[in-house]
Design a protein around this motif. Structure first.
Motif, PDB file in Angstrom:
ATOM      1  N   UNK A   1       0.680  -1.470  -0.160  1.00 28.66           N
ATOM      2  CA  UNK A   1       0.063   0.110  -0.285  1.00 28.66           C
ATOM      3  C   UNK A   1       0.683   1.464   0.079  1.00 28.66           C
ATOM      4  N   UNK A   2       0.913   1.693  -0.684  1.00 30.07           N
ATOM      5  CA  UNK A   2       1.420   3.205  -1.300  1.00 30.07           C
ATOM      6  C   UNK A   2       0.118   4.626  -0.779  1.00 30.07           C
ATOM      7  N   UNK A   3       1.300   5.703  -0.035  1.00 29.33           N
ATOM      8  CA  UNK A   3       0.588   6.964  -0.721  1.00 29.33           C
ATOM      9  C   UNK A   3       1.382   8.242  -0.674  1.00 29.33           C
ATOM     10  N   UNK A   4       0.231   9.089  -1.700  1.00 27.02           N
ATOM     11  CA  UNK A   4       0.853   9.883  -1.993  1.00 27.02           C
ATOM     12  C   UNK A   4       0.119  11.169  -1.575  1.00 27.02           C
ATOM     13  N   UNK A   5       1.251  11.914  -1.272  1.00 23.17           N
ATOM     14  CA  UNK A   5       0.207  13.663  -0.263  1.00 23.17           C
ATOM     15  C   UNK A   5       0.596  14.742  -1.134  1.00 23.17           C
ATOM     16  N   UNK A   6      -0.699  15.403  -1.321  1.00 27.76           N
ATOM     17  CA  UNK A   6      -0.632  16.567  -2.067  1.00 27.76           C
ATOM     18  C   UNK A   6      -0.781  15.921  -3.986  1.00 27.76           C
ATOM     19  N   UNK A   7      -1.847  16.564  -4.129  1.00 28.44           N
ATOM     20  CA  UNK A   7      -2.550  16.893  -5.800  1.00 28.44           C
ATOM     21  C   UNK A   7      -1.904  16.742  -5.909  1.00 28.44           C
ATOM     22  N   UNK A   8      -1.732  17.845  -6.694  1.00 30.23           N
ATOM     23  CA  UNK A   8      -1.139  19.310  -7.823  1.00 30.23           C
ATOM     24  C   UNK A   8      -0.859  18.251  -8.887  1.00 30.23           C
ATOM     25  N   UNK A   9      -0.234  18.937  -9.963  1.00 28.39           N
ATOM     26  CA  UNK A   9      -0.002  18.278 -11.115  1.00 28.39           C
ATOM     27  C   UNK A   9       0.975  17.484 -10.694  1.00 28.39           C
TER      28      UNK A   9
ATOM     29  N   UNK B   1      -1.545   3.384   6.977  1.00 30.44           N
ATOM     30  CA  UNK B   1      -1.382   1.902   7.635  1.00 30.44           C
ATOM     31  C   UNK B   1      -0.606   1.701   6.212  1.00 30.44           C
ATOM     32  N   UNK B   2      -0.154   2.730   4.960  1.00 33.25           N
ATOM     33  CA  UNK B   2       0.856   2.911   4.037  1.00 33.25           C
ATOM     34  C   UNK B   2       2.121   2.339   4.198  1.00 33.25           C
TER      35      UNK B   2
ATOM     36  N   UNK C   1       2.610   4.430  10.102  1.00 36.50           N
ATOM     37  CA  UNK C   1       3.261   2.767  11.428  1.00 36.50           C
ATOM     38  C   UNK C   1       3.986   3.028  11.405  1.00 36.50           C
ATOM     39  N   UNK C   2       5.198   1.869  12.648  1.00 31.26           N
ATOM     40  CA  UNK C   2       6.017   1.974  12.581  1.00 31.26           C
ATOM     41  C   UNK C   2       6.878   1.075  10.761  1.00 31.26           C
ATOM     42  N   UNK C   3       7.813   1.493  10.446  1.00 36.11           N
ATOM     43  CA  UNK C   3       8.669   1.141   9.311  1.00 36.11           C
ATOM     44  C   UNK C   3       7.709   1.481   8.261  1.00 36.11           C
ATOM     45  N   UNK C   4       7.180   2.663   8.437  1.00 36.15           N
ATOM     46  CA  UNK C   4       6.561   2.969   6.773  1.00 36.15           C
ATOM     47  C   UNK C   4       7.924   4.105   6.255  1.00 36.15           C
TER      48      UNK C   4
ATOM     49  N   UNK D   1      13.242  16.361  10.563  1.00 37.91           N
ATOM     50  CA  UNK D   1      12.438  16.405  10.857  1.00 37.91           C
ATOM     51  C   UNK D   1      11.043  14.937  11.674  1.00 37.91           C
ATOM     52  N   UNK D   2      11.599  13.875  11.442  1.00 40.99           N
ATOM     53  CA  UNK D   2      11.052  12.331  12.128  1.00 40.99           C
ATOM     54  C   UNK D   2      11.359  11.913  12.746  1.00 40.99           C
ATOM     55  N   UNK D   3      11.174  10.217  13.716  1.00 44.05           N
ATOM     56  CA  UNK D   3      11.580   9.670  14.396  1.00 44.05           C
ATOM     57  C   UNK D   3      12.525   9.044  13.357  1.00 44.05           C
ATOM     58  N   UNK D   4      12.812   8.909  12.877  1.00 42.32           N
ATOM     59  CA  UNK D   4      13.087   7.582  12.240  1.00 42.32           C
ATOM     60  C   UNK D   4      13.397   8.072  10.428  1.00 42.32           C
ATOM     61  N   UNK D   5      14.588   9.121  10.785  1.00 40.34           N
ATOM     62  CA  UNK D   5      15.357   9.429   9.615  1.00 40.34           C
ATOM     63  C   UNK D   5      15.676   8.686   8.487  1.00 40.34           C
ATOM     64  N   UNK D   6      15.510   7.197   9.299  1.00 41.84           N
ATOM     65  CA  UNK D   6      16.957   6.399   8.243  1.00 41.84           C
ATOM     66  C   UNK D   6      15.814   5.399   7.176  1.00 41.84           C
ATOM     67  N   UNK D   7      14.256   5.848   7.297  1.00 42.27           N
ATOM     68  CA  UNK D   7      13.371   5.863   6.974  1.00 42.27           C
ATOM     69  C   UNK D   7      13.215   7.097   5.256  1.00 42.27           C
TER      70      UNK D   7
END
Ligand SMILES: CCCCCCCC/C=C\C=C\CC(=O)SCCNC(=O)CCNC(=O)[C@H](O)C(C)(C)COP(=O)(O)OP(=O)(O)OC[C@H]1O[C@@H](n2cnc3c(N)ncnc32)[C@H](O)[C@@H]1OP(=O)(O)O
Length: 719
Positions: free
Chosen positions: A298-306, A370-371, A397-400, A417-423
């Motif tokens: 499951x994948x997600x996209x944030x922002x639906x411009x061009x 849940x992506x 979720x953890x690991x995304x 800016x994130x808790x898990x920069x390795x992701x």
């Protein structure tokens, strides 16, 4: 090699063996010659089947041999001997029959293909033509127009289309070799007089001259200076107008010219470079073969411009479940319609059902919880992106895996800016994202090899050519673009016009020159970036300081146009004028020429005559110079990465192999000498000072491009 056995009592079975694609290496050609002789001489053998091992018939001539060893039995007499045989020979085509592989099959008396097989003559994409009789046999078999189409485009056709065209005699869903053996048994002893394609008359269209003139005109236009497509048309014309043997002579002549041309070398380099970028590595030592990707369901996209819409379409087309998020309601409604339309049109083109159900929409970022992987594709605004990454880090979720579709911004900063920069990794798509083949996968200092491997694999699944690159302003593509664009502005200041600069670049092979492209993408895009960098301040555009910014020579020309509301094609005016806002036909603009004259007068600049050679050298060599800096900095692992990015993402003409390959063809010493010359002539113009790595390569005797990595490695080990 080729393996021989006798099956079903009377069928000689020849199996080509040269993994992974059974290319026709010298050993395979020897094997074919020997086994065919044996099959024809054994009295119990009444017919012959030729197949390839491991489910692939043959990927054509061995391209690696072109640069080295061309000894061994030549293809033309080998195929001729098969066609002349007095026992029926059947080609059992599974997987692919391409190039010399299809030409071998055309020399057989019958062709049976599996329903999933692909056939084609892709030599033109390697700067060549089908020179083992392909240009002479195919038009005799399927007619001139269809043969011209296949040979000049190099496209692969499905077995069903091949059957419809008459390239194959039968298509099967069963075991192809079994079907071919059964068929061979059924035709044993039959006359072969009507089965030798070289003896067919070539169907001669009544409007032959008009047909060839029309095709030649089209081919020249789209070839943009590539010579192979033109030679392909000439070879097919020979088939239509000359007896077979003379046609073969013409095919050979044309091939000899292509074979020794720099274009063939460039295109063959591109073929291998495209494959080499899949074997990525990171400065940490992480590599493609030791880093395991994680499955993405499951994948997600944030922002639906061009960009977001294109990415959502590309993801949905892979069959993934996709969540598309846009917080502005109006934009969300418009995006839903646009994405569905794009999916429907794409599905219609590909003859499949649109993946409309695979995609869900939401106005709330919580929907991505849940992506397995999220791609942020909002505006290029660091503050906005920071906020989104903070939210994603809390919501997912953890690991995304969290990816950003930025084209230039700092991936490490977003990761922080994130808790898990390795992701966190960058996934830089190119517009339109569902069409353009290139994807830059940007690893930050803390990105895990698994995150990179997952993004690379997802890119592949989306049909992209993915290149792993390091994190710096603009990554590889846009970082190199900056000096190229700036150089074009400086040329205008010195006396050039947009038309002159664009003509030089288009004659070099770019589909559009730098000013036409800028008009098309919108001049305000770069203006916004320059404003963000504190460069394009209106009050600075007057007086002495106008051409110096942040201590460096600067040209405010692009900013001045934007201040006039000239944003390019969309406003009907930019570096050119258009008949209306959104119009496509660019015309020279007298206003722009007066504007340039006034600008030069205001700054005491005297226009001088600039020729196309100077335009090319300055624009291309600064871009190449930045490429050397990128290699020196370890942002790209090798020249192939840069070249693939430029060919697939920036319209660099493929027949010139990419900027770094082009530099190697021009000669590194010459590139260095010209950069030094221009640097001395314009010491204040940035980016012209030759890179250390370039100097180093020249000092080590300008090794071939395949050996640059060794020099770079040595350089890094000394730092
Ligand atoms: C004066 C001089 C006169 C000279 C006269 C010469 C006369 C010559 C006469 C005839 C000439 C015929 C020309 C040709 O046949 S040119 C070759 C045409 N064939 C192609 O273009 C096909 C190329 N291959 C592909 O499209 C694909 O590889 C495919 C077969 C569809 C399989 O795809 P896939 O399963 O995705 O696998 P890869 O592409 O990753 O390939 C796997 C590895 O195999 C290498 N490969 C593939 N094809 C060839 C080939 N033809 N020769 C050598 N090597 C090949 C490929 O590079 C991959 O390896 P690596 O990852 O190490 O690069």
């Amino acid at each position: 090699m080729a393996q021989y056995s006798c099956v079903s009592g009377s069928v000689g079975l020849i199996t080509l063996k040269n993994p992974p694609v059974n290319a026709l290496s010298a050993a395979v050609r020897h094997g074919i010659v020997d086994t065919v002789k044996r099959a024809l001489s054994e009295p119990k053998v009444k017919s012959v089947v030729i197949c390839g091992q491991n489910g692939i018939f043959c990927g054509g001539a061995d391209i690696r041999e072109f640069a080295s060893d061309m000894s061994g039995p030549p293809l033309v007499p080998m195929i001729h001997a098969i066609e002349a045989a007095n026992k029926p020979v059947v080609a059992a085509i599974e997987g692919s029959a391409l190039g010399g592989g299809l030409e071998l099959a055309l020399g057989c008396h019958y062709r049976i293909a599996h329903s999933k097989a692909k056939l084609g003559l892709p030599e033109v994409t390697l700067g060549l033509l089908p020179a083992a009789g392909g240009t002479q046999r195919l038009p005799r078999l399927i007619g001139v127009p269809a043969a011209l189409n296949l040979i000049t485009t190099g496209r692969h056709v499905t077995a069903a289309e091949a059957l419809q065209l008459g390239v194959v005699d039968q298509v099967t869903d069963q075991n192809t070799v079994d079907a071919a053996v059964k068929f061979a048994l059924s035709v044993a002893g039959q006359s072969l007089d009507a089965r030798r394609i070289s003896t067919y008359p070539c169907p001669r269209p009544s409007d032959l001259d008009a047909l060839f003139d029309g095709v030649m005109q089209k081919v020249r236009q789209s070839a943009r200076g590539a010579i192979a497509p033109v030679a392909c048309v000439q070879a097919v014309r020979a088939a239509a107008t000359l007896p077979y043997t003379q046609g073969m002579e013409r095919e050979k002549e044309l091939m000899a010219t292509l074979f020794t041309s720099g274009q063939a070398r460039a295109l063959q380099y591109c073929f291998f470079a495209q494959r080499a970028v899949g074997r990525w590595s990171m400065p940490s030592g992480a590599r493609w073969d030791t880093s395991k990707p994680r499955p993405v369901h499951k994948a997600a996209v944030i922002g639906l411009g061009t960009m977001g819409r294109g990415i959502a379409v590309a993801l949905a087309q892979t069959g993934l479940s996709v969540v598309a998020v846009e917080t502005q309601e109006k934009q969300l409604m418009e995006a839903k319609q646009a994405v569905s339309g794009m999916l429907e049109r794409g599905a219609k083109r590909r003859g499949v059902a649109p993946a409309l159900d695979g995609i869900s929409y939401s106005g709330n970022i919580q929907a991505v919880a849940d992506a397995d992987l999220v791609i942020e594709a909002v505006f290029e605004d660091m503050t906005l992106k920071e906020k989104i990454f903070q939210q994603l880090s809390a919501v997912c979720k953890p690991g995304t895996f969290l990816c950003t579709n930025t084209s230039a911004l700092d991936v490490d900063h977003l990761a922080s800016q994130t808790r898990n920069p390795e992701l966190v990794v960058g996934m830089h798509f190119f517009a339109p994202a569902h069409v353009m083949k290139l994807l830059e996968v940007v690893y930050g200092t803390r990105s895990s090899p698994q995150a990179v491997a997952t993004a690379m694999q997802l890119g592949k699944k989306m049909g992209k050519v993915s290149v792993a690159v390091g994190n710096c302003r603009g990554f590889v593509g846009n970082r190199m673009l900056k000096p190229y664009l700036e150089q074009a502005f400086f040329l205008l200041e010195e006396g050039a016009t947009p038309e002159l600069v664009d003509r030089a670049l288009e004659e070099f092979g770019f589909a559009m020159g730098v000013f036409r492209v800028s008009d098309l993408s919108g001049l305000d895009v770069g203006w916004k970036v320059r404003k963000g960098d504190g460069l394009a301040e209106p009050e600075m555009a007057t007086g002495q300081s106008a051409r110096i910014r942040q201590g460096r020579r600067y040209s405010p020309l692009g900013d001045l146009l934007c201040e006039q509301g000239r944003y390019g094609q969309k406003t009907g005016q930019g570096w050119y004028q258009y008949d209306k806002p959104g119009g496509r036909v660019a015309r020279s603009d007298p206003w722009l020429h007066s504007f340039l004259e006034e600008y030069r007068a205001r700054h005491g600049l005297v226009a001088r005559r600039i020729d196309q050679q100077e335009v090319l050298e300055r624009c291309l060599y600064v871009l190449i110079n930045e490429g050397f800096h990128i290699l020196e900095d370890g942002i790209a692992a090798g020249p192939e990465d840069i070249d693939v990015i430029y060919v697939f993402g920036y319209g660099w003409p493929r027949h010139r192999g990419g900027p770094m390959f082009y530099a190697s063809m021009v000669g590194l010493a010459k590139v260095l000498e010209r950069l030094e010359h221009y640097h001395q002539a314009h010491p204040d113009v940035p980016y012209m000072q030759p890179c250390n790595l370039l100097r180093r390569l020249v000092a080590s005797g300008s090794p071939p491009i395949q050996r640059w990595r060794e020099v770079i490695k040595k350089l890094h080990s000394q730092l």
